[in-house]
Design an enzyme around this catalytic site. Sequence first.
Site, short mmCIF file in Angstrom:
data_model
loop_
_atom_site.label_atom_id
_atom_site.label_comp_id
_atom_site.label_asym_id
_atom_site.label_seq_id
_atom_site.Cartn_x
_atom_site.Cartn_y
_atom_site.Cartn_z
N GLY A 71 9.70 5.58 0.89
CA GLY A 71 11.08 5.27 0.54
C GLY A 71 11.73 6.50 -0.08
N THR A 72 10.97 7.19 -0.88
CA THR A 72 11.47 8.42 -1.51
C THR A 72 11.91 9.44 -0.46
OG1 THR A 72 10.16 8.12 -3.51
CG2 THR A 72 10.75 10.39 -2.93
N ASN A 151 15.66 -2.49 -8.04
CA ASN A 151 14.27 -2.88 -8.17
C ASN A 151 13.89 -3.32 -9.57
OD1 ASN A 151 14.95 0.00 -8.27
ND2 ASN A 151 12.83 0.32 -8.91
N GLY A 200 7.27 0.63 3.50
CA GLY A 200 6.27 -0.36 3.87
C GLY A 200 5.59 -1.04 2.70
N THR A 237 3.12 15.51 12.27
CA THR A 237 2.31 14.60 13.08
C THR A 237 2.54 13.16 12.63
OG1 THR A 237 0.63 16.29 13.40
CG2 THR A 237 -0.07 14.01 13.70
N CYS A 325 8.41 4.56 -23.29
CA CYS A 325 7.00 4.94 -23.40
C CYS A 325 6.26 4.74 -22.09
CB CYS A 325 6.33 4.13 -24.48
SG CYS A 325 7.08 4.39 -26.08
C1 PLP Z 1 -1.22 25.80 11.62
C2 PLP Z 1 -0.51 24.50 11.46
N1 PLP Z 1 0.38 24.35 10.47
C3 PLP Z 1 1.03 23.20 10.27
C4 PLP Z 1 0.85 22.12 11.09
C5 PLP Z 1 1.61 20.87 10.83
O1 PLP Z 1 0.78 19.79 10.52
P1 PLP Z 1 1.27 18.29 10.69
O2 PLP Z 1 1.75 18.11 12.07
O3 PLP Z 1 0.05 17.49 10.38
O4 PLP Z 1 2.36 18.05 9.73
C6 PLP Z 1 -0.04 22.23 12.15
C7 PLP Z 1 -0.25 21.09 13.04
O5 PLP Z 1 -0.94 21.10 13.98
C8 PLP Z 1 -0.75 23.44 12.34
O6 PLP Z 1 -1.62 23.58 13.33
C1 PLP Z 2 14.92 0.80 -4.77
C2 PLP Z 2 13.84 1.81 -4.53
N1 PLP Z 2 14.13 2.92 -3.84
C3 PLP Z 2 13.20 3.85 -3.58
C4 PLP Z 2 11.91 3.71 -3.99
C5 PLP Z 2 10.91 4.78 -3.68
O1 PLP Z 2 9.89 4.33 -2.86
P1 PLP Z 2 8.49 5.09 -2.78
O2 PLP Z 2 7.97 5.22 -4.18
O3 PLP Z 2 7.66 4.21 -1.95
O4 PLP Z 2 8.71 6.41 -2.20
C6 PLP Z 2 11.56 2.58 -4.73
C7 PLP Z 2 10.19 2.41 -5.21
O5 PLP Z 2 9.81 1.50 -5.87
C8 PLP Z 2 12.54 1.60 -4.98
O6 PLP Z 2 12.25 0.48 -5.67
#
Ligand code: PLP
Ligand code: PLP
Lengths: 396, 396, 135, 135
Positions: A71-72, A151, A200, A237, A325
């Site tokens: 979500g972030t 939330n 999710g 990926t 806190c």
């Molecule tokens: C050298 C290198 N850097 C970065 C990536 C990016 O990784 P990802 O697709 O898992 O984000 C890949 C992916 O194959 C890579 O081979």
């Molecule tokens: C309203 C709202 N937005 C965004 C987020 C961020 O989701 P995440 O922490 O899964 O990235 C949250 C997480 O609780 C949320 O409640």
Amino acid sequence: MREVYLDYVATTPVLPEVLEAMLPYFRDAYGNVQSLHNWGDKAREAVEGARGKVADLIGGEAEEIIFTASGTESNNFAIKGLAMAQQSKGKHIVVSAIEHFSVLHSSRTLEKWGFELTEVPVDKYGLVDPDKVARSLRKDTVLVSIMHANNEVGTIELIKEIANVVKQSGAIFHTDAVATAGTIPIDVRELGVDALSLAGNQFYGPKGVGALWLKKGVRIMPFLDGGVQEGGRRAGTEDVPAIVGLGKAAELAKAEMGARAKRFSALRDRLIAGLPAGIEHVTVTGHPTRRLPGNASFCVEFIEGEAMLMLLNHQGIAVSSGSACTSRALKASHVLIAMGIPHEIAQGSLLFSFGLDSTVGDVDYVLEAMPPIVDKLRQMSPLYSKFLKDKKGGKK
Amino acid sequence: MREVYLDYVATTPVLPEVLEAMLPYFRDAYGNVQSLHNWGDKAREAVEGARGKVADLIGGEAEEIIFTASGTESNNFAIKGLAMAQQSKGKHIVVSAIEHFSVLHSSRTLEKWGFELTEVPVDKYGLVDPDKVARSLRKDTVLVSIMHANNEVGTIELIKEIANVVKQSGAIFHTDAVATAGTIPIDVRELGVDALSLAGNQFYGPKGVGALWLKKGVRIMPFLDGGVQEGGRRAGTEDVPAIVGLGKAAELAKAEMGARAKRFSALRDRLIAGLPAGIEHVTVTGHPTRRLPGNASFCVEFIEGEAMLMLLNHQGIAVSSGSACTSRALKASHVLIAMGIPHEIAQGSLLFSFGLDSTVGDVDYVLEAMPPIVDKLRQMSPLYSKFLKDKKGGKK
Amino acid sequence: MPVYNEKVMDHFMSPRNVGEIDNADGVGEVGNPVCGDMMTFYIKVDDNHISDVKYKTFGCGAAIAVSSMVSEMAKGKTLEETKKITPALVAKELEGLPKNKYHCSNLGAQALNKAIDNYLKKQGKEGKGKKRGKK
Amino acid sequence: MPVYNEKVMDHFMSPRNVGEIDNADGVGEVGNPVCGDMMTFYIKVDDNHISDVKYKTFGCGAAIAVSSMVSEMAKGKTLEETKKITPALVAKELEGLPKNKYHCSNLGAQALNKAIDNYLKKQGKEGKGKKRGKK
Ligand SMILES: Cc1ncc(COP(=O)(O)O)c(C=O)c1O
Ligand SMILES: Cc1ncc(COP(=O)(O)O)c(C=O)c1O
């Protein structure tokens, strides 16, 4: 000891059907979506199936769904990506004062990049007034982001009304639906928004996956630069098992939404009625009716949230708090403060959230466990002794 | 039909031990790492355990590991976050011409934000000359990023030598180790780098998780704004199962690295020897000795990569290509072009990569399957007929 | 991985010396509820020794545990010894606190100190040394 | 979810009419290996009809399938009919192509067209209508 998880707002468990749907994609159909061979074909099929299910959950089209890792990320992508794509038209953006930090801090990053930011206030229930949004709009406003529901206090915003206002101005309207997607019905066309974030782990799907729904034709700058995944809009990926899990969770949420909401809101109402009845100086936070089904949030006066959390945890009860806190930043919830709740009362924030494993027995267990906890902490509280002395002395 | 996956460079399957380690965190210990109760405690414990294991894999300290959702995110975070944090010192950055797009496109985004970018060329083996890096450095150079090894041609760069050069200039040195972490030994102190990216799905860990190792004391701007996760440096609910999986994969990779590399390089060498021997006009790409253990990359002249991929797939063989047609962007691999390989030859790129399920039988199966495929496509190729005619005519 | 160690948890769950002293010789209050933590320490002084100490605390687990520990550390000590109770010593006696809770150990030591200062100030008013023989 | 549909795969796996025509009446070449695709079409024309068509193709699966389909579509048609083979028609006969492969269907139609233009140009040179009776 009895274990009672009432922190579904923090995260939900993964449903067995969801996990089962994910499992084949770890070791069997483990291919990369971009690969031009059978392994890639299977991964692609799985991801495209999930895309359709996520779109279905919110009334969108499959090709309008961009998968993200949270979500972030969806919120960072939306706020930064939409504003940057529109910056030739203007550099003013509008958000509410009670947005999640992923929206709020993204907006503040945009400020550093030369945008101007208006934070629209909320009323004591955490509701954003569409008129106030209207008044915040300027000729150079390019993006408005108001969350679908908060939330922390569960207040459901007047998104449709706000969308109407924003539409007239020509600005893009994004809503953070992380707290609502999969929980209450959403139809993006009916809501009238241009972009919507979801995640999710808020509705029994896996962690590490979210989505941004982006209306066809709306331009966005990529946030994650790199390969051509997700139509060139989000590199990296594809996390096939997680995406499949999100799809399955969306399908289940759509089918069971009504029944779930009915159960959760009954539990919520029982706690909202019972807690202030059983303990003095407890107030309900958030809106009395426009409220997420599973959200029961309170402020308990004279004591502090983390201490309550710890004593509740000692009784096997897991909840959240918006006290200073409990936040690593040591600041009381910006949401409660924006609602006009005094700092010392906001420190006593407690958030119970109900989910699929919750029962009436859980509520009653909480109603039983809370009074001695509150009592113990109030006995230790200098604020409470002052209050008692003042009362005795006839003050206030 | 025999199924032969030789595309481990695209992604790896998740090991059974890794999946097993992940499973408890989907439905049982499903809490949020930030939660102050037993569920949170368990999640926190799992994540901190994994942090230690990932640190161990590369000789870093646990608190220097920041978990991300992919190699792409680690690279975006490193390039943008490090450059932005140093921008008061200067606005010049240096990368090699053969970086992964997640580094290259992030650098180009920085260009749009006012940075200047120098792309250091490579030799015909894909090797970056440390002297050329030295000559590219300026007073205002704040960041240099050179990948540890190239994923397409397998060339292992002279990182230690480059680090020495960069250190003298005072710039920050990042290396993209997505292709090497978990595959060949890494000791960040010995390499002398300041930041290093890695990703789980390259060494039998899950997709959707990566890490950025950042040397203690090096400043970085958050890339994902929001909550206080990962010490305030990377917001978003931690993907506990994926992080646990990454930790387990790191532990296994460290223990088995030597044995794995020995097996893979034997297979690689067999194919590198056999393919050009069995088919005319096939050249090996990449470095003859400084080479990833599992990487065997070629250019097959007169024909195009996607067509080969499809015919190989028809025989159950899964591989990659750097041809224009296999890229969505319809451009031949920037890596091969940077190595000075002519476009028409780069179109015939084929990349075989070996992994844990690969056998000598797989190599022999490829050596058997390839000649008729190449033959069929050359029979259709106007380039091949021209070549034959020219040869016959005595030309060239 | 719990946020607090067992020692802290013990002091939080069963805080020692909670309460107020009606005719305290010194009272010290630090913090305020806006920041999330507030402590009031009460001391009785007898022959230059802390003969009794109590406190009330509004705040997190660490704040409560710190109050409890500080009260234990102070009891029976001379004023000079008590003045030497630093935040670091409190944290050490508690076998460590999470980084973002260090400020709580500051608060505890501060509150106790303030109570002693308050006592000394009163003493000054009532005439130096006058209180010494009092019981 | 395979990238190509069955019809495309069929033409890719068993491309029709591959080859060259030694004394072609028209030859058309488009594309170049730098972009990744290149096609050479050869036609024989008989009484204003395409009596034979062959091609050689360097390129991706789509390029090969498109060449094959174009050759099938052209065979036996009059030159005027052949000129009406648009990229969209080719894609339609193939029951669809991935978006990023549309350009391949352009190439196929273009190459055929070029071959016809080449034939017509030659005709012009050799005198208008002269070739009509030729066999
Ligand atoms: C050298 C290198 N850097 C970065 C990536 C990016 O990784 P990802 O697709 O898992 O984000 C890949 C992916 O194959 C890579 O081979
Ligand atoms: C309203 C709202 N937005 C965004 C987020 C961020 O989701 P995440 O922490 O899964 O990235 C949250 C997480 O609780 C949320 O409640």
